[in-house]
Design a protein around this motif. Structure first.
Motif, mmCIF file in Angstrom:
data_model
loop_
_atom_site.group_PDB
_atom_site.id
_atom_site.type_symbol
_atom_site.label_atom_id
_atom_site.label_comp_id
_atom_site.label_asym_id
_atom_site.label_seq_id
_atom_site.Cartn_x
_atom_site.Cartn_y
_atom_site.Cartn_z
ATOM 1 N N GLY A 119 27.781 50.590 40.733
ATOM 2 C CA GLY A 119 28.466 49.970 41.833
ATOM 3 C C GLY A 119 27.590 49.857 43.109
ATOM 4 O O GLY A 119 28.272 49.643 44.320
ATOM 5 N N ASP A 120 26.165 49.983 43.174
ATOM 6 C CA ASP A 120 25.412 49.875 44.320
ATOM 7 C C ASP A 120 24.779 48.539 44.254
ATOM 8 O O ASP A 120 23.820 48.109 44.865
ATOM 9 C CB ASP A 120 24.281 50.992 44.223
ATOM 10 N N LYS A 121 25.084 47.669 43.365
ATOM 11 C CA LYS A 121 24.790 46.315 43.243
ATOM 12 C C LYS A 121 25.526 45.098 43.308
ATOM 13 O O LYS A 121 26.778 45.283 42.794
ATOM 14 C CB LYS A 121 23.708 46.022 42.042
ATOM 15 N N THR A 122 25.264 43.879 43.878
ATOM 16 C CA THR A 122 26.046 42.691 43.786
ATOM 17 C C THR A 122 25.745 42.065 42.397
ATOM 18 O O THR A 122 24.900 42.086 41.891
ATOM 19 C CB THR A 122 25.686 41.828 44.824
ATOM 20 N N ILE A 123 26.776 41.650 41.725
ATOM 21 C CA ILE A 123 26.882 40.784 40.517
ATOM 22 C C ILE A 123 26.934 39.417 40.819
ATOM 23 O O ILE A 123 28.162 38.879 41.338
ATOM 24 C CB ILE A 123 28.026 41.438 39.697
ATOM 25 N N SER A 162 34.269 45.583 43.516
ATOM 26 C CA SER A 162 35.379 46.171 43.297
ATOM 27 C C SER A 162 35.364 46.662 41.688
ATOM 28 O O SER A 162 34.409 46.409 41.104
ATOM 29 C CB SER A 162 36.504 45.121 43.490
ATOM 30 N N ALA A 163 36.382 47.629 41.646
ATOM 31 C CA ALA A 163 36.370 48.146 40.180
ATOM 32 C C ALA A 163 36.761 46.998 39.207
ATOM 33 O O ALA A 163 36.234 47.104 37.823
ATOM 34 C CB ALA A 163 37.812 48.979 40.062
ATOM 35 N N ALA A 164 37.276 45.898 39.675
ATOM 36 C CA ALA A 164 37.762 44.774 38.794
ATOM 37 C C ALA A 164 36.500 44.061 38.384
ATOM 38 O O ALA A 164 36.146 43.589 37.088
ATOM 39 C CB ALA A 164 38.697 43.828 39.251
ATOM 40 N N VAL A 165 35.502 43.887 39.455
ATOM 41 C CA VAL A 165 34.302 43.212 39.194
ATOM 42 C C VAL A 165 33.508 44.076 38.103
ATOM 43 O O VAL A 165 32.885 43.492 37.247
ATOM 44 C CB VAL A 165 33.348 43.017 40.578
ATOM 45 N N ILE A 166 33.523 45.547 38.063
ATOM 46 C CA ILE A 166 32.728 46.343 37.553
ATOM 47 C C ILE A 166 33.132 46.318 36.089
ATOM 48 O O ILE A 166 32.419 46.252 35.122
ATOM 49 C CB ILE A 166 32.544 47.608 37.975
ATOM 50 N N ASP A 167 34.543 45.981 35.960
ATOM 51 C CA ASP A 167 35.065 45.912 34.537
ATOM 52 C C ASP A 167 34.681 44.644 34.038
ATOM 53 O O ASP A 167 34.300 44.653 32.684
ATOM 54 C CB ASP A 167 36.729 45.988 34.674
#
Length: 861
Positions: free
Chosen positions: A558-562, A533-538
């Motif tokens: 945005g194409d990878k799991t963190i 999500s955008a929150a995770v990318i933040d």
């Protein structure tokens, strides 16, 4: 914790790895049922008497034959390396072979146990992954040649024991024997006539010469006969079965144990022999001989091999002997924790078995004179709980946990004390003390400061612990079968109260395991959903802003799991394709965070049956990746420009100056857009990007590169080139933490841009980075560059060096390196780090599919 697995992670987790432990447990359960039926008329006291009655001379003869048998086993590897024309050294090969077979014989799963030992040590001594795979395949072939030769000779010449045990017609047994020998003859004929290599499950195999094939037959037949003779000399003199007939039964039982994948064939081997030999020997006599055989042929070599491996590693640390010793120590760092993990598991099993079986009356009476009964009872109960604790801690040792190491030391000391206090079992206490002596010098291998309770327990470990507890319970019931069970039995406390102590200890261990399982089951699971999500990318962006590594910005695509470290101190960015879990670059974070993240990623992939892969990994973390059991393959070299010394002065910069001035004379100018200015410039940037893609007839890539995605681009600054009001080119930037490094991602220009426009853009970006205080500028990787093509280099490097020199028709590898060379960069190697052996081709295909954006991207530009 991980935000989520990739959408196809569950598809990437095959059912077979999860079902394999269940299959093993079911086979073991069937074997226990057979053992229970065959031993239903016997008592534990009779078994103990039969074991005590074994002549010491026969035990000594069995030990001597075991030594000869393992000496013959080492010849398997000598023949394999002779076939491969590899000179490793007699002592080294014997050491590797003995250790590998001692472990695989005892633990089963020879590819994972003996195969991993061979890989770790042989690779340290210069053998490639393909050569090691060929050696393992050659040894396996030698094994089956021996099986067919001994079994075929036995069934053809002395079929009576098999006929009696299985009720088969003599003709059927003789036909099976003749067919086995015919297969061996066919193999020899094939080796004599066929010279071209063949591929078996991805491994290239070259047929051995006829002389070497005959040596295989001779060595493997000798080894099987020696192994059978170890048990034969332990059998009672009244057996009445000719040795060759006994050898046929022995091979049949051993082969069934190997095929079952139950560790050491435990239970399977015994059950088959009890069925086939029940007309010739009593059950207690046979079981006593089998227990002695297990100790002589399995336990003793395993303990010796474990001591040799740990001692060899510890000794290596005291001798700073150049590069070879360092390589072996790195190999040992992957082997030693596994050795100590298995030994700890076995120590736990010993304590559980001891708690389930009656103590010696003479020793209990001695303790009764010096200790209160309550101390004996409590020590017995605690001994079983300590045994369960060691089974669980073995998981943590295998994963190199610091807490598991320290707790294991405590439990080993406590277990030795409990063994002495509950029954004066000094043999158990000595075994635990020996293991403690092996564990103490290995402190450096257990460096992970992760939470022990947070570690995942795989189905295989659950099955191993469950099988151990079930076997312990069955043994306790067998040992106390003469006792009439009732509710009052639980509360009986007496010096000879073996059955009540067994019940309390077993139920205590099972209850403790059930409570642990229930606690883990009720622990909230990590939420798993779709793309980040955008929150995770933040959250990732906050880590990226602190990171000294520019490539960490790939987490923002945005194409990878963190997978985040605790308190967001770092992360691993990854994607899954089938069974390949591919991380982009090294884990992001401080060195201690990187180590912990790499292990967390490995364990997460293991949970889904995946293979761990690190793409474009650095050389600095190779020791960590070797500890994870991974194999590095060089991809090429990355160009890094030191900005402190970069300018356009001097004769070596003449070409760059000329290009830079030519573009300026064409009316072009450079400017830098901040992330806040990107939204207004996106329409122009999109026009440039589409024109660039159309001209090259290509499509957006992914994973290791960014793509034209407005949400991604608005997080980055960009350098742009304009001619008047028209945008001609742009490059997005990855600025790492202030004062560290800078890199580019998307670089695109219109088809009619002036010649040298990219030179101009690179120069302006480097000069801007230098002015902003950045120390390094990354120009990206030159694939396949820096590969050695000399005769001693690995085959992978030689093939890639060949492609680098002559593959210009497909990709201008040399031209790309030459272009970057004009900026006078330093070059650093980059690696693909993955499981070795047969997994490598699949991993390479999965990485290609991932970067290309699917199969369509692989087949098209």
């Amino acid at each position: 914790m991980a935000d989520q697995p990739p959408p196809d992670a569950h598809a990437a987790a095959p059912i077979r790895p999860a079902l394999a432990p269940v299959f093993v447990a079911v086979l073991f359960g069937i074997a226990l049922v057979v053992l229970h039926r065959e031993l239903s008329h016997y008592r534990y006291a009779e078994l103990r008497q039969a074991l005590a009655a074994l002549p010491r001379a026969r035990l000594a003869a069995a030990l001597g034959l075991t030594a000869l048998g393992y000496l013959a086993l080492t010849a398997y590897d000598h023949l394999a390396l002779r076939h491969l024309k590899k000179a490793v050294g007699l002592a080294r090969v014997s050491f590797v072979s003995f250790s590998a077979y001692a472990f695989s014989n005892t633990l089963g799963w020879s590819v994972l146990t003996g195969g991993s030992i061979r890989y770790r040590l042989y690779s340290a001594w210069g053998l490639s992954t393909a050569e090691i795979a060929q050696a393992i395949a050659f040894c396996a072939l030698t094994f089956w040649v021996g099986v067919l030769t001994v079994a075929g000779s036995s069934y053809l010449v002395v079929p009576a024991p098999v006929i009696t045990g299985l009720g088969l017609h003599p003709l059927v047994v003789r036909v099976a024997g003749a067919a086995s020998l015919l297969l061996v003859s066919g193999y020899l004929a094939w080796c004599s006539a066929w010279k071209r290599p063949i591929t078996v499950r991805g491994v290239l195999l070259r047929p051995p010469s006829l002389a070497l094939a005959l040596a295989q037959v001779a060595v493997s037949t000798t080894e099987w006969l020696l192994a059978a003779s170890v048990l034969y000399v332990l059998m009672p003199p009244t057996l009445g079965v000719p040795f060759l007939g006994f050898a046929g039964i022995f091979v049949l039982a051993q082969t069934a144990g190997v095929v079952s994948h139950v560790p050491g064939g435990l239970g399977i081997f015994e059950a088959i022999l009890l069925v086939l030999l029940r007309e010739h020997v009593t059950g207690t006599q046979l079981l006593a001989s089998l227990l002695a055989y297990r100790m002589v042929y399995y336990l003793v070599p395993f303990v010796v091999a474990a001591a040799l491996l740990v001692g060899h590693e510890v000794a290596g640390h005291g001798k700073e002997i150049a590069r070879a010793a360092v390589a072996v120590r790195r190999a040992g760092s992957a082997v030693v924790p596994h050795v100590l993990s298995v030994a700890t598991f076995m120590a736990g099993a010993i304590l559980l078995i001891s708690g389930a079986t009656p103590g010696l009356a003479s020793r209990l009476h001695f303790l009764d004179r010096v200790l209160p009964l309550a101390v004996i009872e409590v020590s017995h109960f605690l001994g079983s709980l300590i045994g369960l604790g060691l089974l669980l801690l073995a998981i943590g040792l295998r994963r190199r946990l610091d807490a598991a190491y320290q707790l294991t030391i405590v439990l080993l000391v406590a277990g030795a004390g409990a063994s002495l206090l509950k029954g004066f079992d000094y043999e158990e206490a000595t075994a635990l003390a020996i293991l403690l002596g092996l564990l103490l010098p290995a402190r450096a291998y257990f460096y992970r400061r992760a939470s022990l309770v947070a570690e995942r327990v795989t189905p295989g470990w659950f099955a191993a612990i469950g099988v151990t507890l079930v076997a312990t319970a069955w043994l306790g019931l067998f040992a106390n079968r003469h006792i009439q069970y009732s509710g009052e039995l639980w509360w009986q406390f007496a010096l000879r109260g073996d059955a009540p102590r067994f019940l309390r200890a077993t139920v205590g261990a099972v209850s403790a395991l059930a409570a642990l399982g229930l606690w883990r089951l009720l622990t909230p699971a990590t939420p798993r959903s779709g793309p980040p999500s955008a929150a995770v990318i933040d959250r990732a962006a906050a880590v990226v802003a602190r990171s000294p590594v520019a490539a960490a910005h790939l987490a923002l695509t945005g194409d990878k799991t963190i997978l985040f470290a605790p308190e967001d101190r770092g992360f691993v960015m990854y994607s899954a394709v089938r069974r390949s879990w591919i991380a982009m670059g090294d884990p992001v974070g401080a060195p201690d965070v990187q180590e912990e993240l790499a292990w967390q990623f490995r364990e997460l992939a293991d949970e889904y049956g995946g293979h761990v892969v690190f793409y474009e990994a650095s050389a600095r973390l190779l020791p960590l990746y070797l500890d994870l059991g991974l194999v590095p393959l060089k991809l090429g070299e990355e160009a890094v420009v030191a900005l402190e010394h970069f300018d356009l002065e001097g004769s070596e910069r003449r070409g760059l100056r000329r290009s830079h001035r030519a573009v300026q004379r064409a009316g072009c100018s450079f400017s830098l857009l901040t992330p806040e200015q990107i939204p207004a410039a996106l329409p122009e940037m999109e026009q440039v990007s589409n024109a660039w893609l159309d001209t090259r007839r290509t499509r957006e890539k992914g994973f290791s590169l960014g793509r034209f995605d407005p949400r991604y681009l608005q997080r980055l600054p960009a350098g742009v080139i304009r001619q008047g009001d028209r945008m001609l080119a742009f490059a997005t930037l990855w600025p790492a933490a202030p004062g560290t490094e800078l890199s580019m991602d998307l670089m695109r220009h219109v088809p009619d841009a002036p010649n040298g426009i990219m030179d101009y853009l690179f120069v302006e970006l480097m000069l801007w980075g230098k002015a902003e205080g950045f120390r390094r500028f990354h120009l990206g990787m030159a694939p396949l560059s820096g590969m050695e093509s000399r005769r001693g280099a690995p085959l992978w490097n030689r093939l890639n060096a060949l492609v680098f020199r002559h593959g210009h028709r497909f990709y201008n590898f040399q031209g790309l390196r030459s272009y970057k060379e004009k900026f006078r960069p330093d070059w650093s190697p980059r690696y693909l780090v993955s499981p070795g052996g047969l997994a490598i081709p699949r991993v390479l295909a999965d990485v290609t599919t991932l970067i290309s954006g699917g199969l369509k991207g692989v087949l098209t530009r």
